[in-house]
Scaffold this active site. Structure first.
Site, mmCIF file in Angstrom:
data_model
loop_
_atom_site.group_PDB
_atom_site.id
_atom_site.type_symbol
_atom_site.label_atom_id
_atom_site.label_comp_id
_atom_site.label_asym_id
_atom_site.label_seq_id
_atom_site.Cartn_x
_atom_site.Cartn_y
_atom_site.Cartn_z
ATOM 1 N N HIS A 4 -7.883 -5.331 0.178
ATOM 2 C CA HIS A 4 -6.555 -4.624 0.144
ATOM 3 C C HIS A 4 -6.029 -5.134 1.285
ATOM 4 O O HIS A 4 -4.787 -5.162 1.564
ATOM 5 C CB HIS A 4 -6.991 -3.024 0.466
ATOM 6 C CG HIS A 4 -5.781 -2.405 0.490
ATOM 7 N ND1 HIS A 4 -4.674 -2.393 -0.386
ATOM 8 C CD2 HIS A 4 -5.339 -1.341 1.332
ATOM 9 C CE1 HIS A 4 -3.675 -1.655 -0.070
ATOM 10 N NE2 HIS A 4 -3.997 -0.895 0.832
ATOM 11 N N SER A 33 0.913 -1.271 0.065
ATOM 12 C CA SER A 33 0.198 -0.109 -0.003
ATOM 13 C C SER A 33 0.875 1.263 0.075
ATOM 14 O O SER A 33 1.756 1.286 -0.931
ATOM 15 C CB SER A 33 -0.870 -0.405 1.258
ATOM 16 O OG SER A 33 -1.864 0.956 1.087
ATOM 17 N N ASP A 48 -8.937 -6.596 -4.332
ATOM 18 C CA ASP A 48 -8.472 -5.515 -3.858
ATOM 19 C C ASP A 48 -8.954 -4.161 -4.690
ATOM 20 O O ASP A 48 -8.486 -3.798 -5.881
ATOM 21 C CB ASP A 48 -6.975 -5.232 -3.664
ATOM 22 C CG ASP A 48 -6.433 -3.896 -2.943
ATOM 23 O OD1 ASP A 48 -7.179 -2.876 -2.817
ATOM 24 O OD2 ASP A 48 -5.076 -3.979 -3.018
#
Lengths: 385, 197
Positions: A355, A157, A322
Site C-alpha cells: 500500500h 488511500s 497492495d
C-alpha cells in the site's frame, strides 16, 4: 538534513493558516462554528486561475507534502517523490495546494485544539468528521484562494476517497480526479484492522477517555501498537521478506521477549516515532472517517448512481501487492465509471511495495502519473490561453 | 497521420458512437475518432508505454488483459468493439470474438492473412514456418499463436452465426490491387472484418 536543496525540490516552504468563521455543518449532525485550516502551496497560480491542484492527505498525512521547512529537516514533505519542478505533479506548471484536514493534529482545528466553549482541548468532544466534511471544508479553502475549479484533485488511500468525493459533490469544480491506491469503501477486513488500532488506543491507561491532554500524558503504547499493526498492512509480505527476512539484530537467539528480529526492531521504531508525532484522538477520528466512507450509501448503495453525479475525468491507479487497498477495489471504481460512461483511465503498477507504494519513488508509477498530469497541464493551459 | 489500417476502420465507424478498442496501443485510433467523429471510447491495453501514450493523448485507457475476459463490461455497452492485429495473439480468439459481440453491437477485427501466397509458398518451398514483414517472428517467439486465413475466419463466422457486414482484404501497404480483389485469400496480406451477431 539536506546539505543542499535538490534541484527537483520545491525548496524551503512555509505553511499558511486561514481562519474560517462561517459555520461548517457536519455529516454527523453537529457543526463547527469556526475552524482553522493550515496549508502549503507550491508553484504559482496562473492568470486564469485554472492550474490549481489539490492534494488530499491520507490517514497520517498533513499539509507538508513537499519541500523542506528548514535546512535542519531530516526529510522532505510526505509526497516529495511526486511533487516538485519536473516531477509528476510539476510545480512549474501547477499551483499545488496541500492542506491539513479538519480533525488533524498538524495545525488545522482538531481534537488537540482548544474548544472555545470551555477553553480546554476538544479531546473526545471534537465532532466526528467525514470525507464529505473534509471536501466541504476544502471547497471553502478553494473559495478563499479564488479557485473556482481545480485542474485536479489528487489523493492516495484515504486521500483518494476525498478526490472521489470531490467528483461527486462538486462536479463543476474539478476537471480531473486522481484516485490512487484507494477504494469506493472499506472492506470488513479493513475496518477490522482499524478497530484493532482504535482498541489499542482506547484501552491504553494513559488515554483517560481522550482527555489525556489534561493529565499531561498521552496513550503512547496504544499509538505504538496502532501504528505497528497499521504498518504491517501497508507493506507487502514480499517487501518485508526482502527488507528483513529473519535477520537477527544480534546474530543469535536470546530466548526472551526483547527485540531480536530486525522486523521487530523496525516496527517498534516506526511505532515509537509515530507516537511522538501524532495525536491519538486524531488517529481515532481518521480511522473512523475511513470506515464510514461509502459514497454509494446516499444512492441506495448504488455506486454507479453516485458516480453519475460526476463530470470530471478520472485517473485510477493501484499497486499489485497492495492488499489493504487491493487493485480489485480500484477496479470497482473503474468498472462503475465505465458503466456510467465517465472518462476514466486505469493503470495497475507492478511493485512489491504494498500500500505504501503510492508514496514511493517507483519510476514506472511516476512516469505514468506524470504522463497523465502532463495532459492535464496542457488542457488547463490551452483553456487559459 | 493515422496508421493505414486504422484509417480504413475509421471510415467504418459512424459519428457519435461508443467504441471499445481492445489492445488500443498508443491510442491514435481513439484519439482520432474522438476528435473527428465525436466518438466516446475506451481502450484496453497492457503495455505501460502505450498506456502512458494514451494518457498524454487524453484517451481513456484501462489496463486490462483481454485474455482474462471482458466480464467487467456489461452487455451491449458499446456500438463498436475494435481489435486490430491482435486476434491471432490471444489465447482463445473464438471466446474473445464472442465477448466482443456481447459487449458491442458490432465487432471490427483485423488480422494477418495466413493464406497469402507468400506464406503458403514459404512453407511449401522452404518447409519452414513463414517469416515475413507482416509476420516477422520466429516460430518459437511469435506472439501470433492462432493464425488463420481469410477463409478460416469466414468459416468461423458462419459456424457461429455471425453476420459479416463488411470485409476488406488489403496488401501490406493497405491497398487493394486487382489481384487482391480477385483472390483475397491468396493475395491479401491483412484482413479487416466488421461482424455482428
Amino acid at each position: 538534513m539536506p546539505e543542499s536543496i535538490p534541484a527537483d525540490s520545491v525548496g524551503l516552504v512555509t505553511p499558511t493558516s486561514l481562519q474560517f468563521t462561517q459555520p461548517l455543518e457536519l455529516e454527523c449532525g453537529r457543526r463547527l462554528d469556526a475552524y482553522e485550516l493550515v496549508y502549503e502551496t507550491y508553484g504559482s497560480l496562473n492568470k486564469a486561475r485554472s492550474n490549481a491542484v489539490l492534494i488530499c492527505h491520507a490517514l497520517s498525512g498533513h499539509h507538508h507534502a513537499a519541500g523542506y521547512h528548514s535546512m535542519e529537516d531530516k526529510r522532505p514533505g510526505w509526497w516529495d517523490t511526486a511533487i516538485g519542478p519536473g516531477k509528476a505533479i510539476d510545480t512549474n506548471r501547477f499551483f499545488v495546494v496541500a492542506l491539513n484536514n479538519i480533525g488533524g493534529c498538524h495545525g488545522s482545528t482538531g481534537p488537540s485544539s482548544i474548544n472555545p466553549a470551555n477553553g480546554q482541548p476538544w479531546g473526545p468532544d471534537f465532532p466526528m468528521v467525514t470525507v464529505r466534511d473534509w471536501v466541504n471544508s476544502q471547497a471553502r479553502l478553494a473559495d478563499a484562494l479564488g479557485i473556482q475549479q481545480w485542474a485536479a484533485v489528487i489523493g492516495g488511500s484515504l486521500g483518494g476517497m476525498q478526490a472521489l468525493q470531490w467528483a461527486i459533490d462538486y462536479p463543476e469544480r474539478i476537471r480531473h480526479a486522481a484516485v490512487i491506491a484507494s477504494a469506493p469503501k472499506l472492506s470488513a477486513q479493513n475496518i477490522a484492522f482499524n478497530e484493532v488500532a482504535r482498541q489499542s488506543i482506547l484501552t491504553d491507561p494513559h488515554f483517560h477517555g481522550g482527555r489525556y491532554y489534561l493529565h499531561d500524558t498521552y496513550p503512547r503504547q496504544g499509538l505504538i501498537l496502532a501504528r505497528m499493526v497499521g504498518h504491517i498492512t501497508y507493506l507487502s509480505e514480499d517487501a518485508m521478506r526482502a527488507k528483513f527476512g529473519r535477520d537477527l539484530r544480534a546474530g543469535k537467539f536470546h530466548f526472551g521477549f526483547d527485540v531480536e528480529f530486525q522486523v521487530e526492531s523496525y516496527l517498534r521504531h516506526q511505532g515509537e516515532t509515530f507516537s511522538r508525532n501524532f495525536d491519538a484522538n486524531t488517529y481515532l477520528l481518521m480511522t473512523k472517517a475511513l470506515d464510514y466512507y461509502d459514497p454509494a450509501r446516499d444512492f441506495d448503495n448504488d455506486l454507479e448512481a453516485a458516480l453519475t453525479q460526476t463530470r470530471c475525468r478520472f485517473l485510477v491507479m493501484s499497486f499489485t501487492t497492495d492488499w489493504r487497498f487491493a487493485p480489485q477495489r480500484s477496479e470497482e471504481i473503474v468498472n462503475a465509471l465505465v458503466r456510467v460512461g465517465r472518462n476514466v483511465s486505469y493503470a495497475e503498477i507492478d511493485t512489491d511495495k504494498g500500500h505504501d507504494a503510492f508514496l514511493v519513488d517507483i519510476p514506472e508509477y511516476l512516469k505514468l502519473f506524470g504522463a497523465y498530469m502532463h495532459r492535464v497541464a496542457v488542457e488547463v493551459n490551452d483553456a487559459a490561453s | 497521420m493515422l496508421r493505414p489500417d486504422l484509417e480504413i476502420i475509421r471510415t467504418w465507424i459512424p459519428d457519435d458512437t461508443r467504441v471499445l478498442d481492445l489492445g488500443c496501443g498508443d491510442g491514435q485510433l481513439l484519439e482520432n475518432l474522438r476528435d473527428t467523429k465525436n466518438v466516446h471510447g475506451y481502450g484496453l491495453e497492457i503495455d505501460q508505454d502505450n498506456i502512458a501514450a494514451c494518457f498524454e493523448r487524453g484517451v481513456n485507457v484501462i489496463e486490462q488483459d483481454i485474455d482474462e475476459g471482458l466480464g467487467n463490461i456489461q452487455d451491449k455497452r458499446f456500438d463498436y468493439v475494435v481489435m486490430t492485429q491482435a486476434l491471432q495473439a490471444v489465447h482463445r480468439p473464438d471466446l474473445v470474438l464472442s465477448e466482443m459481440l456481447r459487449v458491442g453491437r458490432e465487432a471490427i477485427v483485423t488480422f494477418p492473412n495466413f493464406g497469402h501466397w507468400k506464406v503458403r509458398g514459404y512453407l511449401f518451398f522452404k518447409g519452414r514456418m513463414p517469416v515475413s514483414p507482416t509476420l516477422p517472428h520466429q516460430w518459437y517467439n511469435t506472439p501470433n499463436i492462432h493464425l488463420c486465413t481469410v477463409h478460416d475466419f469466414e468459416a468461423h463466422c458462419h459456424e457461429r452465426g455471425y453476420r459479416i457486414l463488411q470485409a476488406m482484404v488489403v496488401d501490406r501497404h493497405h491497398e487493394i490491387g486487382p489481384m487482391t480483389r480477385a483472390m483475397p485469400n491468396l493475395f491479401g496480406e491483412i484482413a479487416l472484418f466488421r461482424v455482428t451477431r
